[in-house]
Every structure is written in C-alpha cells, then in structure tokens.
Design a protein around this motif. Structure first.
Motif, PDB file in Angstrom:
ATOM      1  N   THR A  67       0.807  -1.227   0.000  1.00  0.00           N
ATOM      2  CA  THR A  67       0.000   0.000   0.000  1.00  0.00           C
ATOM      3  C   THR A  67       0.838   1.275   0.000  1.00  0.00           C
ATOM      4  N   TRP A  70       1.692   3.253  -3.273  1.00  0.00           N
ATOM      5  CA  TRP A  70       0.565   3.927  -3.930  1.00  0.00           C
ATOM      6  C   TRP A  70       0.128   5.165  -3.179  1.00  0.00           C
ATOM      7  N   MET A  71       0.308   5.143  -1.867  1.00  0.00           N
ATOM      8  CA  MET A  71       0.076   6.382  -1.114  1.00  0.00           C
ATOM      9  C   MET A  71       1.078   7.445  -1.560  1.00  0.00           C
ATOM     10  N   LEU A  74      -0.007   8.735  -5.066  1.00  0.00           N
ATOM     11  CA  LEU A  74      -1.147   9.657  -5.037  1.00  0.00           C
ATOM     12  C   LEU A  74      -0.766  10.988  -4.396  1.00  0.00           C
TER      13      LEU A  74
ATOM     14  N   GLN B  17      -8.264  15.899   3.129  1.00  0.00           N
ATOM     15  CA  GLN B  17      -7.556  15.544   1.880  1.00  0.00           C
ATOM     16  C   GLN B  17      -6.495  14.477   2.148  1.00  0.00           C
ATOM     17  N   GLY B  20      -7.993  11.189   2.716  1.00  0.00           N
ATOM     18  CA  GLY B  20      -8.474  10.663   1.446  1.00  0.00           C
ATOM     19  C   GLY B  20      -7.346  10.068   0.626  1.00  0.00           C
ATOM     20  N   LEU B  21      -6.220  10.762   0.576  1.00  0.00           N
ATOM     21  CA  LEU B  21      -5.075  10.264  -0.195  1.00  0.00           C
ATOM     22  C   LEU B  21      -4.571   8.946   0.373  1.00  0.00           C
ATOM     23  N   VAL B  23      -6.239   6.723   2.260  1.00  0.00           N
ATOM     24  CA  VAL B  23      -7.211   5.637   2.056  1.00  0.00           C
ATOM     25  C   VAL B  23      -7.223   5.212   0.582  1.00  0.00           C
ATOM     26  N   ALA B  24      -7.269   6.209  -0.318  1.00  0.00           N
ATOM     27  CA  ALA B  24      -7.308   5.879  -1.742  1.00  0.00           C
ATOM     28  C   ALA B  24      -6.033   5.149  -2.166  1.00  0.00           C
ATOM     29  N   GLY B  25      -4.882   5.625  -1.680  1.00  0.00           N
ATOM     30  CA  GLY B  25      -3.616   4.971  -2.015  1.00  0.00           C
ATOM     31  C   GLY B  25      -3.590   3.541  -1.509  1.00  0.00           C
ATOM     32  N   LEU B  27      -6.152   1.539  -0.857  1.00  0.00           N
ATOM     33  CA  LEU B  27      -7.076   0.693  -1.629  1.00  0.00           C
ATOM     34  C   LEU B  27      -6.513   0.396  -3.012  1.00  0.00           C
ATOM     35  N   LEU B  28      -5.935   1.428  -3.617  1.00  0.00           N
ATOM     36  CA  LEU B  28      -5.332   1.248  -4.942  1.00  0.00           C
ATOM     37  C   LEU B  28      -4.226   0.192  -4.884  1.00  0.00           C
TER      38      LEU B  28
END
Lengths: 164, 187
Positions: A67, A70-71, A74, B17, B20-21, B23-25, B27-28
């Motif tokens: 993980t 990817w953090m 992003l 923000q 969000g980054l 959590v999104a990262g 999950l991605l």
C-alpha cells in the motif's frame, strides 16, 4: 492578516513567495511520484527492505509494502498537479517523518540496511538521508504555508473543494 | 469555492484531503496487488534477513546436522541425479536467476516455507544448498540437516560461479514455494 499571506518588506520576503512554494511543491511531488513507482514495481524487494528496518511485525510488512508506494504516488500526484496540495503536503511530510525515524533508529541500533527509498537494492542508509528527509519536510511546510496553486492543473469547478 | 467548504477551516480540509489520499492509495495498492502477476501474499509474514546467519525458525531440540561441502563438479553430478537445490539468497536475487528447478528458502523468515518444502526435500535423493557464496547457505544447510534431511550438501561456490560455468539456470519466482514474496521482476 497573517504575515504568511502578505509577506512584508525586507530581505526575506522572497521566502514566502508562492512561486518558490510551487517550485518546491512540484519538485517534492515528482520525487515522491518517482519513489512510489520505483517501489511499486518491486513490492517483494521493498518488503524485504521494510523488514530489515525491524520496526514492524513481520505480519504487517506485506501490507505496508503493497500500500505505501501507492500512497506515495497519489500524494506525489496531488503535489504535482496542485489538486489537494495541502493534503498531499501533509501526507508526504508524515511519511518523511516516519522514514527519517526508521532510518535513524536503524542507524542507532547498528542495523546495516539498504534504504529502500527509491526501490529495492540500492544505497545503504546513512545519516545523510535523515538530513535529506528533514530538508524535504521543511519544503513540505513551505508548500503547506505558501503554495497558491501556481503552475498547477486547473481544478474543475465541481472539484473545487480540493483547492487549498 | 463551494460555500459549504469555504466554512471549513483550511487545516481541517487539508486533514480530510490527507486522509483521502491515504485511504485511496491503500485501496489502490491492495487492488493492484490482487490484479498483478505475482502479487505479495498478505497473510505471510516477511521477516528481516538474518545478519548473523542464524536460522530464524530453529526447531528447539534439533542438533545442527552434518553437512558435506560439494564443489562445482560434484554439485553438477548431484544436479543430474535429481538432487533438490535450495537457494538461500534474497527473493529479488532468486527471481532474477537461480539454479534450474531450485527451491527458495531464505536463512531468515522461512519457517513456513521450510515446513511446506520439507516433504519435497525428503523425497529428493539429496539436497544441495547454495547462496551467493557466503556463510548463509551453510547455516541453512545445517539447519535443514538438523531437521532430519539425510543428505544435505553445501555448494561451496555461489550461484554466480554456477552461472559463469554455464550450468542450467532459470529466472522467475519459486512456484513450489507458496508464492513467497516475489515481485514481478521475474523475466
């Protein structure tokens, strides 16, 4: 109004220049984008690097290895594009603190390890890297305080909450 | 600026923000790991590589077994007679090249791996352990012998020597090894 919003006259006025913040923002963002991609390409090697820091229980290592890149990607994209700059700066600064602590504790404990900063199997971790991280953290603080979205991609109206 | 958001404090918004980054990262990353070839198994612990060549999962009462060295020609003759080869190097090194058909066991963090492979190793006429040339292979071989494998030998020269000598080698992950921590670096 704060001094940050309207830098007063004097020799250090340029320090709060939004253009400088934008430059730092794109620079740090690109660095994290690159680092995230490099790690994301080789999760196995990155997992070994994480394990070698001996900070995490082995059971958590694969999850973090999968993980974290990817953090980084992003957060790096947020900084480069200017969408969610402050959130991106917070995430990047937070990771830099964790990385600096990780490298520092390993060096203090005498663990000889490769950094894993930009993918697996490269340079050994040194205090120089801790210093580099501190500089990058300062850059994030600057971005957080002074960035006004210069040189960013235009934000669609619907996504305007991302601004700032 | 939406009116609703403009009332939120900038710090709060930045925090949202950031969350969000993250959590999104996360999950991605999990999604990519599921989809990609050779994703990391999340339920398998990965431990630090031993700096001291101590096998991480020693059986309490096992006595380190006796291990014979094998030079290159002996190793090759064992190879042709169907001996099982065990690679004691890191997983990136293994994935980029190893003795053809070799199993992968790291000196540390390989407890489950050793349990899973033990049957396969017992079935082989002999077991040859090799590393990059250092002590890691010897420690692992001794541990395996202590676990009751009758014929364990250490290849005195490392994998590079094997490769240089033009002996059979291959790249990619160890398919018999339950997918122990391999990335997509296998070619």
């Amino acid at each position: 109004l704060s001094a940050a919003a309207s830098p007063g006259p004097g020799r250090v006025a340029w320090l709060g220049d939004p253009r400088l913040a934008a430059l730092l923002r794109v620079g740090v963002g690109a660095l994290f984008l690159y680092a995230g991609i490099a790690k994301g390409l080789s999760p196995a090697g990155f997992a070994e690097d994480i394990a070698n820091y001996r900070m995490l229980p082995g059971a958590l290592v694969p999850l973090v290895a999968v993980t974290l890149p990817w953090m980084e990607i992003l957060a790096g994209m947020a900084l480069v594009t200017g969408w969610g700059v402050r959130g991106g700066a917070l995430v990047v600064a937070g990771m830099l603190v964790v990385f600096a602590v990780g490298i520092g504790q390993a060096l203090i404990r005498g663990i000889d390890l490769s950094c894993g900063c930009f993918g697996a199997g490269e340079a050994p971790a040194t205090w120089l890297m801790v210093g580099r991280n501190l500089l990058l953290i300062a850059a994030c603080a600057h971005v957080y305080a002074f960035d006004r979205g210069r040189f960013g991609l235009p934000i669609p109206r619907r996504l305007s909450p991302l601004a700032g | 600026m939406l009116p609703a958001m403009s009332t939120a404090r900038p710090g709060t918004r930045a925090g949202i923000q950031a969350l969000g980054l993250i959590v999104a990262g996360g999950l991605l990353g999990l999604g990519v790991n599921v989809v990609r070839d050779g994703g990391l198994p999340l339920d398998r612990p990965i431990l630090a590589a031993a700096e001291t060549d101590v096998f991480a999962c020693q059986v309490p009462d096992a006595v380190p077994g006796i291990v014979e060295p094998a030079d290159m020609s002996e190793a090759l003759s064992l190879f042709t007679r169907g001996a099982a080869f065990v690679d004691a190097r890191g997983s990136d090194a293994f994935a980029s090249g190893h003795v053809a058909g070799a199993f992968h066991l790291q000196p540390a963090g390989a407890c489950q791996e050793a349990d899973v492979l033990m049957d396969r190793l017992l079935a082989a006429p002999a077991v040859v352990v090799y590393g990059a040339g250092g002590e890691g292979a010897r420690a692992l071989a001794s541990e395996l012998a202590g676990r009751g494998l009758p014929r364990v030998q250490v290849m005195t020269e490392g994998f590079d020597a094997w490769l240089m000598a033009g002996k059979p080698a291959m790249s990619g992950p160890c398919h018999a090894c339950l997918g122990y921590a391999y990335g997509g670096s296998g070619r």
